[in-house]
Design a protein around this motif. Structure first.
Motif, short mmCIF file in Angstrom:
data_model
loop_
_atom_site.label_atom_id
_atom_site.label_comp_id
_atom_site.label_asym_id
_atom_site.label_seq_id
_atom_site.Cartn_x
_atom_site.Cartn_y
_atom_site.Cartn_z
N ASP A 151 -0.69 1.62 -0.80
CA ASP A 151 -1.77 1.89 -1.76
C ASP A 151 -1.24 2.53 -3.03
O ASP A 151 -1.61 2.14 -4.14
N ALA A 152 -0.36 3.52 -2.88
CA ALA A 152 0.21 4.20 -4.05
C ALA A 152 1.09 3.26 -4.86
O ALA A 152 1.08 3.29 -6.09
N TYR B 102 6.62 6.39 -5.48
CA TYR B 102 5.32 6.11 -4.89
C TYR B 102 5.54 5.88 -3.40
O TYR B 102 6.48 5.17 -3.02
N GLY C 192 0.02 2.50 -8.52
CA GLY C 192 0.89 3.15 -9.50
C GLY C 192 1.79 2.21 -10.26
O GLY C 192 2.22 2.52 -11.37
#
Length: 136
Positions: A53-54, A49, A58
């Motif tokens: 944010d990811a 990731y 995730g």
């Protein structure tokens, strides 16, 4: 910006040893904008990731919504220049199956100037995957 010896270790330690909220705030503050976070193959959230944010969506939101009492308890930290390793045990109960697990892990961080550039997870994923399977 010259950091003192042990500064990177303290940055990483601060992402494990407080409340979940404190740990999360400290992690977000320490992540470089393009930080890479790699979850081990065989782990439910396997993959890399990129960016806060990811990483949050995730990994951390899923841990918070799919598990009860999920914890990463570190028993040892080691620092080698711009690398910090954290060794410990995951524990928690997977909500969908009601099964609990304990699994050994190691996290290897790469940092520069007080920011996390990358994290690589090593884990006994078989213990985690067992909790995902319905009891027979």
């Amino acid at each position: 910006m010259g950091l003192t010896v042990g500064a990177h270790l303290e940055i990483i330690r601060a992402t494990y040893e407080g409340s979940s909220e404190e740990n999360g705030r400290n992690l977000l503050a320490a992540l470089a904008p393009e930080a890479e976070w790699t979850e081990a193959e065989g782990f439910p959230y396997a993959g890399t990731y990129v960016g806060a944010d990811a990483i949050i969506a995730g990994v951390f939101q899923r841990l918070g919504s799919e598990w009860t009492g999920y914890r990463a308890e570190v028993h040892s930290f080691m620092e080698d220049g711009d690398r910090v390793a954290a060794f410990g045990t995951y524990s928690g109960t997977y909500k969908a199956t009601g099964r609990s697990m304990r699994a050994a892990f190691a996290h290897l961080y790469g940092l520069r100037d007080g920011k996390i550039l990358r994290m690589t997870q090593y884990v006994d994923s078989a213990m985690v995957r067992e909790a995902l399977e319905p009891a027979v």
